[in-house]
Motif scaffolding. Structure first.
Motif, PDB file in Angstrom:
ATOM      1  N   CYS A   1       2.218   2.736  -2.491  1.00 16.19           N
ATOM      2  CA  CYS A   1       1.847   3.546  -3.659  1.00 16.19           C
ATOM      3  C   CYS A   1       0.570   4.334  -3.423  1.00 16.19           C
ATOM      4  CB  CYS A   1       1.723   2.677  -4.899  1.00 16.19           C
ATOM      5  SG  CYS A   1       0.441   1.416  -4.809  1.00 16.19           S
ATOM      6  N   ASP A   2      -0.224   3.933  -2.427  1.00 13.51           N
ATOM      7  CA  ASP A   2      -1.434   4.684  -2.084  1.00 13.51           C
ATOM      8  C   ASP A   2      -1.115   5.922  -1.257  1.00 13.51           C
ATOM      9  OD1 ASP A   2      -2.991   2.740  -3.342  1.00 13.51           O
ATOM     10  OD2 ASP A   2      -3.203   1.570  -1.496  1.00 13.51           O
ATOM     11  N   VAL A   3       0.093   5.969  -0.707  1.00 12.08           N
ATOM     12  CA  VAL A   3       0.501   7.057   0.171  1.00 12.08           C
ATOM     13  C   VAL A   3       1.350   8.077  -0.585  1.00 12.08           C
ATOM     14  CG1 VAL A   3       1.759   7.649   2.286  1.00 12.08           C
ATOM     15  CG2 VAL A   3       0.442   5.509   2.161  1.00 12.08           C
TER      16      VAL A   3
ATOM     17  N   HIS B   1       0.792  -1.233   0.000  1.00 11.02           N
ATOM     18  CA  HIS B   1       0.000   0.000   0.000  1.00 11.02           C
ATOM     19  C   HIS B   1       0.828   1.290   0.000  1.00 11.02           C
ATOM     20  CE1 HIS B   1      -3.255  -2.761   0.749  1.00 11.02           C
ATOM     21  NE2 HIS B   1      -2.764  -3.089   1.936  1.00 11.02           N
TER      22      HIS B   1
ATOM     23  N   ASP C   1       5.375  -1.774   6.493  1.00  7.28           N
ATOM     24  CA  ASP C   1       4.214  -0.932   6.176  1.00  7.28           C
ATOM     25  C   ASP C   1       4.694   0.420   5.663  1.00  7.28           C
ATOM     26  OD1 ASP C   1       5.015   0.528   8.481  1.00  7.28           O
ATOM     27  OD2 ASP C   1       3.805  -0.774   9.746  1.00  7.28           O
ATOM     28  N   PRO C   2       3.781   1.267   5.168  1.00  9.82           N
ATOM     29  CA  PRO C   2       4.191   2.576   4.653  1.00  9.82           C
ATOM     30  C   PRO C   2       4.883   3.454   5.687  1.00  9.82           C
ATOM     31  CG  PRO C   2       2.007   2.027   3.829  1.00  9.82           C
ATOM     32  CD  PRO C   2       2.357   0.979   4.854  1.00  9.82           C
TER      33      PRO C   2
ATOM     34  N   TYR D   1      -0.309  10.615   6.593  1.00 14.40           N
ATOM     35  CA  TYR D   1      -0.219   9.261   7.146  1.00 14.40           C
ATOM     36  C   TYR D   1      -0.054   9.260   8.655  1.00 14.40           C
ATOM     37  CZ  TYR D   1       0.704   4.278   7.183  1.00 14.40           C
ATOM     38  OH  TYR D   1       0.610   2.920   7.415  1.00 14.40           O
TER      39      TYR D   1
ATOM     40  N   ALA E   1       2.601  13.853   2.318  1.00 13.46           N
ATOM     41  CA  ALA E   1       2.361  12.422   2.510  1.00 13.46           C
ATOM     42  C   ALA E   1       2.593  12.026   3.969  1.00 13.46           C
ATOM     43  CB  ALA E   1       3.259  11.606   1.585  1.00 13.46           C
TER      44      ALA E   1
ATOM     45  N   GLN F   1       3.874   8.470  -4.472  1.00 10.92           N
ATOM     46  CA  GLN F   1       4.391   7.890  -5.701  1.00 10.92           C
ATOM     47  C   GLN F   1       5.904   7.705  -5.587  1.00 10.92           C
ATOM     48  OE1 GLN F   1       2.592   6.741  -8.418  1.00 10.92           O
ATOM     49  NE2 GLN F   1       0.930   7.060  -6.948  1.00 10.92           N
TER      50      GLN F   1
END
Length: 208
Positions: free
Chosen positions: A58-60, A56, A100-101, A159, A155, A62
């Motif tokens: 790429c959802d946070v 995930h 994780d991100p 998050y 970003a 690029q």
């Protein structure tokens, strides 16, 4: 989050910056530049591979526009290292897949922070090494470094919506700085010199 990361990791900044700022000294050389590119590639390539495996992420943010290790390969080829030598260059084994991100963002902060120095370093050493034209890596963010930094800040803020998340990002950034320090302090400089020596008969420069 960018401000917090800056304040809570600032003790680690001088060691991280030294590797690039040293190239701006009067004794900067072609060989030292190659050493730095080789060592940087050995750290950043596995980190970028870890980004690609982070669920995930790429959802946070690029990541593709921020992947720069391929430019180092282009620069090393232009500087005379052969493809087989580059393929054998060591990479940091301490970089593990990110869970994780949040963990990936902490490491991303460390790599992206270095780009704020790249343009000044490139301009300075280009004046000292006028026969060199291998600047793809240091020019990767030319004109967009500030934009990329702002995007990272947004970003991070989006998050890190809980104290636990923000604390974790800071902890992972500190871990990334430590890993980077250890990597640059040990094996890569030796391997870089060996790689250069093995290609010396075919390189464009005599090592300083």
């Amino acid at each position: 989050m960018l401000l917090r990361l800056h304040l809570e990791t600032r003790a680690q900044h001088p060691e991280a910056d030294f590797q690039w700022l040293e190239l701006m000294s009067f004794d900067a050389s072609h060989g030292r530049y190659i050493d730095q590119l080789v060592a940087t590639y050995g750290f950043e390539a596995p980190v970028e591979a870890a980004y690609a495996l982070t669920p995930h992420l790429c959802d946070v943010i690029q990541i593709r526009p921020r992947s720069r290790s391929g430019y180092i390969v282009e620069d090393l080829l232009a500087l005379g290292l052969g493809p087989s030598t580059i393929a054998r260059l060591p990479q940091c084994r301490q970089v593990a897949p990110f869970r994780d991100p949040a963990e990936a963002l902490g490491w991303l902060y460390v790599l992206e922070r270095a780009t704020l120095l790249h343009e000044a370093v490139r301009d300075h050493i280009a004046l000292r090494m006028r026969t060199v034209s291998a600047w793809r890596y240091l020019s990767a963010y030319a004109g967009v470094a500030g934009l990329r930094w702002q995007e990272l800040g947004r970003a991070l803020d989006a998050y890190a919506i809980t104290p636990a998340a923000s604390d974790y990002i800071v902890a992972t950034a500190r871990a990334a700085f430590r890993c980077q320090r250890d990597w640059f302090a040990t094996e890569p400089a030796v391997i870089a010199r060996a790689a250069w020596a093995s290609e010396s008969s075919g390189t464009r420069f005599v090592r300083d």
